[in-house]
Design a protein around this motif. Structure first.
Motif, mmCIF file in Angstrom:
data_model
loop_
_atom_site.group_PDB
_atom_site.id
_atom_site.type_symbol
_atom_site.label_atom_id
_atom_site.label_comp_id
_atom_site.label_asym_id
_atom_site.label_seq_id
_atom_site.Cartn_x
_atom_site.Cartn_y
_atom_site.Cartn_z
ATOM 1 N N GLN A 140 -0.621 7.167 15.957
ATOM 2 C CA GLN A 140 -1.676 6.791 15.019
ATOM 3 C C GLN A 140 -1.683 7.710 13.808
ATOM 4 O O GLN A 140 -1.914 7.261 12.682
ATOM 5 C CB GLN A 140 -3.035 6.822 15.713
ATOM 6 C CG GLN A 140 -3.204 5.736 16.754
ATOM 7 C CD GLN A 140 -4.441 5.931 17.610
ATOM 8 O OE1 GLN A 140 -4.783 7.057 17.948
ATOM 9 N NE2 GLN A 140 -5.099 4.839 17.962
ATOM 10 N N GLU B 257 1.217 6.609 11.603
ATOM 11 C CA GLU B 257 0.863 5.364 10.916
ATOM 12 C C GLU B 257 -0.094 5.638 9.753
ATOM 13 O O GLU B 257 0.043 5.063 8.677
ATOM 14 C CB GLU B 257 0.234 4.373 11.894
ATOM 15 C CG GLU B 257 1.219 3.775 12.871
ATOM 16 C CD GLU B 257 0.552 2.905 13.930
ATOM 17 O OE1 GLU B 257 -0.674 2.640 13.833
ATOM 18 O OE2 GLU B 257 1.268 2.501 14.858
ATOM 19 N N LYS B 258 -1.046 6.522 9.984
ATOM 20 C CA LYS B 258 -2.014 6.872 8.934
ATOM 21 C C LYS B 258 -1.304 7.537 7.750
ATOM 22 O O LYS B 258 -1.544 7.187 6.592
ATOM 23 C CB LYS B 258 -3.069 7.820 9.519
ATOM 24 C CG LYS B 258 -4.147 8.215 8.581
ATOM 25 C CD LYS B 258 -5.378 7.439 8.876
ATOM 26 C CE LYS B 258 -6.521 7.983 8.057
ATOM 27 N NZ LYS B 258 -7.503 6.987 7.770
ATOM 28 N N GLU C 221 1.897 7.275 6.943
ATOM 29 C CA GLU C 221 2.728 6.270 6.273
ATOM 30 C C GLU C 221 1.892 5.356 5.380
ATOM 31 O O GLU C 221 2.306 5.006 4.278
ATOM 32 C CB GLU C 221 3.510 5.456 7.304
ATOM 33 C CG GLU C 221 4.626 6.244 7.960
ATOM 34 C CD GLU C 221 5.309 5.504 9.092
ATOM 35 O OE1 GLU C 221 4.705 4.553 9.669
ATOM 36 O OE2 GLU C 221 6.459 5.871 9.405
ATOM 37 N N GLY C 222 0.708 4.978 5.853
ATOM 38 C CA GLY C 222 -0.185 4.144 5.056
ATOM 39 C C GLY C 222 -0.626 4.851 3.781
ATOM 40 O O GLY C 222 -0.642 4.260 2.694
ATOM 41 N N GLN D 271 2.236 4.966 1.359
ATOM 42 C CA GLN D 271 2.438 3.670 0.724
ATOM 43 C C GLN D 271 1.414 3.442 -0.388
ATOM 44 O O GLN D 271 1.769 2.975 -1.481
ATOM 45 C CB GLN D 271 2.330 2.537 1.770
ATOM 46 C CG GLN D 271 2.629 1.169 1.211
ATOM 47 C CD GLN D 271 4.024 1.059 0.619
ATOM 48 O OE1 GLN D 271 4.978 1.593 1.175
ATOM 49 N NE2 GLN D 271 4.149 0.396 -0.502
ATOM 50 N N GLU D 272 0.169 3.831 -0.147
ATOM 51 C CA GLU D 272 -0.860 3.712 -1.180
ATOM 52 C C GLU D 272 -0.499 4.554 -2.403
ATOM 53 O O GLU D 272 -0.662 4.110 -3.551
ATOM 54 C CB GLU D 272 -2.210 4.173 -0.641
ATOM 55 C CG GLU D 272 -2.859 3.207 0.298
ATOM 56 C CD GLU D 272 -4.193 3.739 0.834
ATOM 57 O OE1 GLU D 272 -4.849 4.544 0.142
ATOM 58 O OE2 GLU D 272 -4.560 3.356 1.950
#
Length: 102
Positions: free
Chosen positions: A84, A87-88, A90-91, A94-95
């Motif tokens: 998690q 994933e956070k 990576e998010g 991406q932003e």
């Protein structure tokens, strides 16, 4: 203890030779050796480490032990699991990429 020292310690829990982990990760031994010796790591490599060593606490691995350490280790427990957290990250990356000018 530095990140590199912790990484070496972690790898030794499963692999007697660094080259064995390089084969497992399907990566060049030289690249893995550079990571273990202080080269900045990639998110891809960090993801592989977390998948290979799920017992490792990402907070412990990335935390600078020279910084102030609280006496209560319970305060360092992660609310999110390692996947998690990745994933956070990576998010968020991406932003940030989307906000960069073309």
């Amino acid at each position: 203890m530095t990140f590199e020292e912790k990484l070496r310690q972690l790898i030794k829990t499963k692999y007697s030779k660094l080259s064995d982990l390089a084969v497992k990760f399907d990566m060049n031994y030289s690249q893995l050796s550079q990571y273990v010796n202080g080269k900045k790591i990639s998110i891809d490599f960090l993801t592989k480490i977390i998948k290979e060593f799920p017992e490792a606490d990402l907070n412990w691995l990335l935390r600078d032990d020279d910084a102030m350490v609280k006496e209560n280790p319970e305060e360092y427990k992660a609310i999110l699991n390692n996947e998690q957290i990745i994933e956070k990250i990576e998010g968020l990356l991406q932003e940030l990429k989307e906000k960069l000018p073309s």
